[in-house]
Design an enzyme around this catalytic site. Structure first.
Site, PDB file in Angstrom:
ATOM      1  CD  GLU A 163     -20.692   6.024   7.651  1.00 33.22           C
ATOM      2  OE1 GLU A 163     -21.664   4.886   7.869  1.00 33.22           O
ATOM      3  OE2 GLU A 163     -20.823   7.286   7.183  1.00 33.22           O
ATOM      4  CG  HIS A 220     -23.880   0.770   5.538  1.00 34.88           C
ATOM      5  ND1 HIS A 220     -23.049   1.028   5.382  1.00 34.88           N
ATOM      6  CD2 HIS A 220     -23.985   2.340   6.267  1.00 34.88           C
ATOM      7  CE1 HIS A 220     -22.431   2.455   5.417  1.00 34.88           C
ATOM      8  NE2 HIS A 220     -22.497   2.729   6.019  1.00 34.88           N
ATOM      9  CG  HIS A 276     -24.169  10.579   9.936  1.00 28.50           C
ATOM     10  ND1 HIS A 276     -23.313  10.891   9.645  1.00 28.50           N
ATOM     11  CD2 HIS A 276     -25.095   9.495   9.658  1.00 28.50           C
ATOM     12  CE1 HIS A 276     -22.679   9.133   8.995  1.00 28.50           C
ATOM     13  NE2 HIS A 276     -24.029   8.439   8.548  1.00 28.50           N
ATOM     14  CG  HIS A 287     -21.404   6.295   2.549  1.00 31.93           C
ATOM     15  ND1 HIS A 287     -20.600   6.037   2.683  1.00 31.93           N
ATOM     16  CD2 HIS A 287     -21.956   6.335   3.438  1.00 31.93           C
ATOM     17  CE1 HIS A 287     -20.631   5.596   4.247  1.00 31.93           C
ATOM     18  NE2 HIS A 287     -21.090   5.632   4.976  1.00 31.93           N
TER      19      HIS A 287
END
Lengths: 136, 281
Positions: B241, B60, B194, B13
């Protein structure tokens, strides 16, 4: 319970400090300022008078210097969290690839090339598109 | 009359996807390998015709800040807006909620001893909006109502993979006992490996991603052998995530699953990207 091994990992993954209570407490003011940048008016106010805006959020001297120097590693050491810092970076037109280059000390193109180079590590069994059930 | 779980859609996302969509870069050399994963997702959604999406994602810093950071938060609002996140993305369309189903999920979760936070007001950020933009790119309004469930991936202690799988399983029990005729799609967003911050920024780990993809459908418990700190070590700090994927997988229940489509590509921005659809076999 979180194991001792896992707790140790919070500070021992190379080039990484996991953002936990200690960092969240240290960085609260800096992160609060960055959180405020969700609003365009606040981004504008920061740009108009950076000193006054930072004073409003009572940044610590360490945080204020890191922001003044645009020093991302120093912001992280001062408790900044990357999700909030990215909003500050956005004010300067920097994205997360720019941040990656700044934090790793590589020129931007070299950092981007490093990202692309990791494609070589993909097992061909999972690389790319696999459609198992075709739907008309 | 019983609700049906039609399957699950998982996707990365990262905000850069929103930038690519805004610029119309879907077909350029850099982005095409990622966007090529979506026509098959869209055909699947058109076939299974969901009415409701239960969406596991992480905020976030749009709705939640460090003043009050829930480990698990379940939306129970009539609608959910997206707003300016500060980094230049367009503001995306609002979502219609399904409060009755939300409260049913909340009852099951608290009844199962998950001490969640409930939110009658909740903004949703790119972690919800971008997967929808990818799935229904031409929609004037979203074709499904949503029940959003946010998992804290910002501040440690972060819940363990084991706890997230259990949370998802409890959500799945709630969905299967819902006395409605809705067709429900489960969505898990974020990942895969990541890392955005520190000297290790740019870290990805296709081997760990492969491990996750090899076990998610048939043996999700295998993903719970790692603590969340170990996941951060293996997948990168934002790679945690994967918790959203694990919870979404749990909601499908312990039934045989078949993969419909999968796309894995490195990199988009700083991220190893993956898109996946699973359905009951």
């Amino acid at each position: 319970m979180t194991s001792d091994r896992s707790l140790a990992l919070r500070r021992s993954i190379p080039g990484t400090a996991l953002f936990d209570g200690e960092l969240a407490e240290r960085g609260f003011q800096l992160n609060a300022m960055c959180f405020s940048f969700n609003e365009a008016a606040n981004r504008k106010a920061f740009l108009a008078d950076e000193d006054a805006y930072c004073a409003k959020f009572a940044l610590t001297p360490e945080q204020r210097k890191a922001v003044a120097d645009r020093d991302v590693p120093a912001m992280l050491r001062a408790g900044g969290n990357v999700y909030y810092l990215a909003k500050l970076a956005g004010i300067f037109g920097l994205n997360v690839q720019d941040l990656g280059a700044l934090q790793t000390g590589r020129p931007l193109q070299e950092f981007k090339d490093y990202l692309v180079s990791q494609r070589a590590g993909i097992d061909p069994a999972i690389a790319g598109l696999h459609v198992s059930r075709e739907i008309a | 009359m019983m609700a049906e779980i039609v399957g699950a859609y998982f996707t990365s996302h990262v905000p850069a996807i929103g930038g690519a969509i805004a610029r119309g870069d879907q077909h350029n050399e850099y982005w095409k390998p990622f966007f090529d994963g979506f026509p098959s997702v869209r055909r699947w959604l058109a076939e299974v015709k969901p009415d409701v999406a239960v969406v596991f994602s992480n905020d976030h810093g749009l709705n939640f800040f460090l003043d009050a950071m829930p480990t698990f938060a379940v939306g129970a609002a009539k609608s959910y807006a997206n707003e300016d996140e500060g980094w230049g993305l367009p503001v995306y369309k609002s979502f219609e909620g399904h409060p009755a189903l939300s409260w049913h999920v909340i009852e099951e979760l608290v009844g199962s001893e998950f001490d969640i936070t409930t939110c009658q007001k909740m903004l949703v950020d790119h972690a919800v909006s971008i997967p929808f933009e990818l799935a229904w790119p031409d929609a004037a309004e979203w074709p499904v109502k949503i029940v959003p469930i946010a998992i804290n991936t910002v501040q440690f202690p972060v819940p363990s993979p084991k706890r997230c799988l259990a949370l998802g399983r409890a959500v799945g029990r709630a969905l299967r006992s819902w006395q409605g005729n809705e067709r429900i799609v489960v969505i898990g967003t974020g990942g895969l490996s990541h890392q955005l911050e520190g000297e290790r920024a740019g870290f990805m780990n296709p081997d760990y991603d492969k491990f996750c993809l090899d076990h998610l459908a048939a043996d999700p418990d295998a993903l719970t052998q790692h603590s969340v700190e170990e996941v951060a070590q293996l997948a990168g700090t934002q790679g945690i995530e994967i918790l959203n994927w694990i919870a979404a997988r749990g909601a499908l229940g312990d039934v045989p699953l078949a993969e419909v489509t999968r796309n894995y590509h490195i990199p988009i921005s700083n991220t190893a990207a993956c898109t996946l659809v699973l359905e009951p076999a």
